[in-house]
Write a protein that holds these residues in place. Structure first.
Motif, PDB file in Angstrom:
ATOM      1  N   ARG A  85      -5.813  25.217 -12.563  1.00 41.60           N
ATOM      2  CA  ARG A  85      -4.795  26.222 -12.894  1.00 41.60           C
ATOM      3  C   ARG A  85      -3.610  26.092 -11.949  1.00 41.60           C
ATOM      4  N   ARG A  86      -3.921  25.905 -10.672  1.00 43.44           N
ATOM      5  CA  ARG A  86      -2.899  25.664  -9.653  1.00 43.44           C
ATOM      6  C   ARG A  86      -3.401  24.555  -8.735  1.00 43.44           C
ATOM      7  N   LEU A  87      -2.527  23.626  -8.412  1.00 40.22           N
ATOM      8  CA  LEU A  87      -2.852  22.556  -7.469  1.00 40.22           C
ATOM      9  C   LEU A  87      -2.009  22.752  -6.213  1.00 40.22           C
ATOM     10  N   PHE A  88      -2.677  22.981  -5.094  1.00 40.15           N
ATOM     11  CA  PHE A  88      -1.989  23.135  -3.816  1.00 40.15           C
ATOM     12  C   PHE A  88      -2.132  21.833  -3.028  1.00 40.15           C
ATOM     13  N   ILE A  89      -1.006  21.225  -2.687  1.00 46.86           N
ATOM     14  CA  ILE A  89      -1.010  19.975  -1.923  1.00 46.86           C
ATOM     15  C   ILE A  89      -0.649  20.314  -0.484  1.00 46.86           C
ATOM     16  N   ILE A  90      -1.522  19.938   0.436  1.00 47.37           N
ATOM     17  CA  ILE A  90      -1.369  20.370   1.824  1.00 47.37           C
ATOM     18  C   ILE A  90      -1.364  19.170   2.766  1.00 47.37           C
ATOM     19  N   GLY A  91      -0.427  19.185   3.686  1.00 50.02           N
ATOM     20  CA  GLY A  91      -0.364  18.180   4.743  1.00 50.02           C
ATOM     21  C   GLY A  91       0.518  18.708   5.853  1.00 50.02           C
ATOM     22  N   THR A  92       0.061  18.619   7.081  1.00 49.82           N
ATOM     23  CA  THR A  92       0.861  19.105   8.200  1.00 49.82           C
ATOM     24  C   THR A  92       1.250  17.942   9.099  1.00 49.82           C
ATOM     25  N   ASN A  93       2.264  18.176   9.923  1.00 52.31           N
ATOM     26  CA  ASN A  93       2.777  17.142  10.820  1.00 52.31           C
ATOM     27  C   ASN A  93       3.144  15.897  10.007  1.00 52.31           C
ATOM     28  N   LEU A  94       2.732  14.711  10.428  1.00 54.67           N
ATOM     29  CA  LEU A  94       3.087  13.498   9.685  1.00 54.67           C
ATOM     30  C   LEU A  94       2.454  13.471   8.295  1.00 54.67           C
ATOM     31  N   SER A  95       1.329  14.146   8.132  1.00 54.28           N
ATOM     32  CA  SER A  95       0.664  14.159   6.826  1.00 54.28           C
ATOM     33  C   SER A  95       1.458  14.933   5.779  1.00 54.28           C
ATOM     34  N   HIS A  96       2.495  15.630   6.225  1.00 51.30           N
ATOM     35  CA  HIS A  96       3.343  16.342   5.263  1.00 51.30           C
ATOM     36  C   HIS A  96       4.133  15.352   4.403  1.00 51.30           C
ATOM     37  N   LEU A  97       4.422  14.169   4.943  1.00 53.97           N
ATOM     38  CA  LEU A  97       5.199  13.173   4.191  1.00 53.97           C
ATOM     39  C   LEU A  97       4.471  12.700   2.934  1.00 53.97           C
ATOM     40  N   PRO A  98       3.213  12.264   3.033  1.00 53.26           N
ATOM     41  CA  PRO A  98       2.519  11.873   1.795  1.00 53.26           C
ATOM     42  C   PRO A  98       2.291  13.044   0.847  1.00 53.26           C
ATOM     43  N   ALA A  99       2.149  14.257   1.396  1.00 51.06           N
ATOM     44  CA  ALA A  99       2.010  15.425   0.520  1.00 51.06           C
ATOM     45  C   ALA A  99       3.279  15.611  -0.311  1.00 51.06           C
ATOM     46  N   GLU A 100       4.424  15.455   0.333  1.00 49.65           N
ATOM     47  CA  GLU A 100       5.704  15.557  -0.379  1.00 49.65           C
ATOM     48  C   GLU A 100       5.837  14.445  -1.413  1.00 49.65           C
ATOM     49  N   GLU A 101       5.406  13.245  -1.043  1.00 57.05           N
ATOM     50  CA  GLU A 101       5.504  12.117  -1.971  1.00 57.05           C
ATOM     51  C   GLU A 101       4.640  12.357  -3.208  1.00 57.05           C
ATOM     52  N   MET A 102       3.431  12.878  -2.995  1.00 56.27           N
ATOM     53  CA  MET A 102       2.565  13.172  -4.133  1.00 56.27           C
ATOM     54  C   MET A 102       3.187  14.243  -5.023  1.00 56.27           C
ATOM     55  N   MET A 103       3.808  15.231  -4.401  1.00 53.07           N
ATOM     56  CA  MET A 103       4.463  16.293  -5.161  1.00 53.07           C
ATOM     57  C   MET A 103       5.565  15.719  -6.047  1.00 53.07           C
ATOM     58  N   ILE A 104       6.327  14.786  -5.505  1.00 54.05           N
ATOM     59  CA  ILE A 104       7.398  14.154  -6.289  1.00 54.05           C
ATOM     60  C   ILE A 104       6.810  13.383  -7.467  1.00 54.05           C
ATOM     61  N   ALA A 105       5.728  12.645  -7.214  1.00 47.56           N
ATOM     62  CA  ALA A 105       5.096  11.868  -8.286  1.00 47.56           C
ATOM     63  C   ALA A 105       4.586  12.775  -9.401  1.00 47.56           C
ATOM     64  N   LEU A 106       4.036  13.929  -9.025  1.00 46.54           N
ATOM     65  CA  LEU A 106       3.463  14.836 -10.022  1.00 46.54           C
ATOM     66  C   LEU A 106       4.521  15.645 -10.753  1.00 46.54           C
ATOM     67  N   SER A 107       5.726  15.710 -10.199  1.00 50.03           N
ATOM     68  CA  SER A 107       6.781  16.509 -10.827  1.00 50.03           C
ATOM     69  C   SER A 107       7.196  15.951 -12.188  1.00 50.03           C
ATOM     70  N   PHE A 108       6.842  14.695 -12.464  1.00 45.70           N
ATOM     71  CA  PHE A 108       7.174  14.079 -13.752  1.00 45.70           C
ATOM     72  C   PHE A 108       6.098  14.346 -14.805  1.00 45.70           C
ATOM     73  N   HIS A 109       5.087  15.116 -14.429  1.00 42.62           N
ATOM     74  CA  HIS A 109       3.976  15.370 -15.352  1.00 42.62           C
ATOM     75  C   HIS A 109       3.809  16.881 -15.516  1.00 42.62           C
ATOM     76  N   SER A 110       4.293  17.388 -16.643  1.00 35.70           N
ATOM     77  CA  SER A 110       4.331  18.833 -16.867  1.00 35.70           C
ATOM     78  C   SER A 110       2.947  19.456 -17.024  1.00 35.70           C
ATOM     79  N   ASP A 111       1.925  18.617 -17.238  1.00 34.67           N
ATOM     80  CA  ASP A 111       0.583  19.168 -17.424  1.00 34.67           C
ATOM     81  C   ASP A 111      -0.151  19.383 -16.100  1.00 34.67           C
ATOM     82  N   ILE A 112       0.537  19.169 -14.984  1.00 30.15           N
ATOM     83  CA  ILE A 112      -0.059  19.412 -13.667  1.00 30.15           C
ATOM     84  C   ILE A 112       0.804  20.430 -12.932  1.00 30.15           C
ATOM     85  N   ASN A 113       0.227  21.574 -12.631  1.00 26.26           N
ATOM     86  CA  ASN A 113       0.948  22.662 -11.973  1.00 26.26           C
ATOM     87  C   ASN A 113       0.763  22.543 -10.457  1.00 26.26           C
TER      88      ASN A 113
END
Length: 250
Positions: free
Chosen positions: A117-145
């Protein structure tokens, strides 16, 4: 036997605190070899007594003796003709992630993302970078919230059909507040997935699925590769993005 080999040989006898120190030394060898004990303790979460006990477990009289030997090992490594460049190390990590990735695991991960229903992507410090990258990749797929919550504004309540995707390279100490929140009375049980480069991550038992990626070896760490985990995470993200695109095209 250099310091890294010595630590590897003793790791099975390390306490929880010892393992945390071990992981930090692996990530930041130059700092632990050259910074004073006061500076290390002020900037980290370790006490002087913990650092001293760690050195003594390795057979040294104290941290000063440990540090002297560590400096010698790093100097010898830098002078060696066999020193591996950071580019070679990063390239090897990318190849290893690509070659060892289990595509069934990636497909299952994507299906879990779509079901959530909701997908929370979490990463702190340097791990925030891949979390942001995954968020960008998923933004092109409307079936993933998907969303990346701010570390100081995490959701108060989670449901059984929520999903948490966490990137964490080493100790996971920055995620303790999330673990505490999930233990609150009345909380749901979201599907929790950990992406890590540490097979013995201290928080791994809290997750339904743990995906362990290759990273730099202990000897590679002498080449000062603090971003090696991020390269592994981002290569994994690329594989997820590729699989998402394949499924979309089909």
């Amino acid at each position: 036997m250099n310091i890294f080999e010595l630590m590897d040989s003793k790791v099975s006898s390390f306490s929880k605190t010892d393992k945390a120190i071990y992981e930090q030394i692996k990530k930041f060898p130059e700092e632990f070899a050259n910074s004073s004990l006061n500076v290390l303790c002020d900037s980290g979460s370790f006490t002087k007594s913990a650092m001293t006990r760690f050195a003594q477990k390795l057979g040294f009289a104290g941290y000063t003796e440990f540090q002297y030997q560590f400096q010698q090992d790093i100097s010898a490594h830098k002078a060696s003709d066999q020193k591996t460049s950071s580019a070679e190390i990063y390239g090897r990590i990318l190849r290893q992630v690509s070659e060892t990735a289990d595509h069934d695991v990636i497909s299952d991960l994507i299906q879990d993302m779509k079901k959530a229903r909701r997908l929370f992507i979490i990463g702190t410090n340097l791990s925030h970078l891949p979390a942001e990258e995954m968020m960008i990749a998923l933004s092109f797929h409307s079936d993933i919230n998907a969303q990346i919550p701010r570390s100081d504004m995490m959701p108060y309540h989670y449901c059984d059909d929520d999903m948490i995707l966490m990137y964490s390279a080493s100790t996971g100490s920055s995620h303790q507040s999330l673990m505490q929140a999930l233990r609150r009375e009345g909380q749901g049980k979201p599907n929790m997935v950990l992406i890590t480069t540490n097979a013995k991550h201290p928080l791994r038992h809290n997750f339904r699925r743990v995906i362990v990626l290759p990273t730099a070896t202990m000897s590679d760490s002498m080449s000062n590769t603090p971003l090696s985990d991020m390269f592994a995470f981002m290569m994994f993200n690329d594989l997820v993005a590729e699989q998402l695109q394949l499924e979309k095209n089909n």
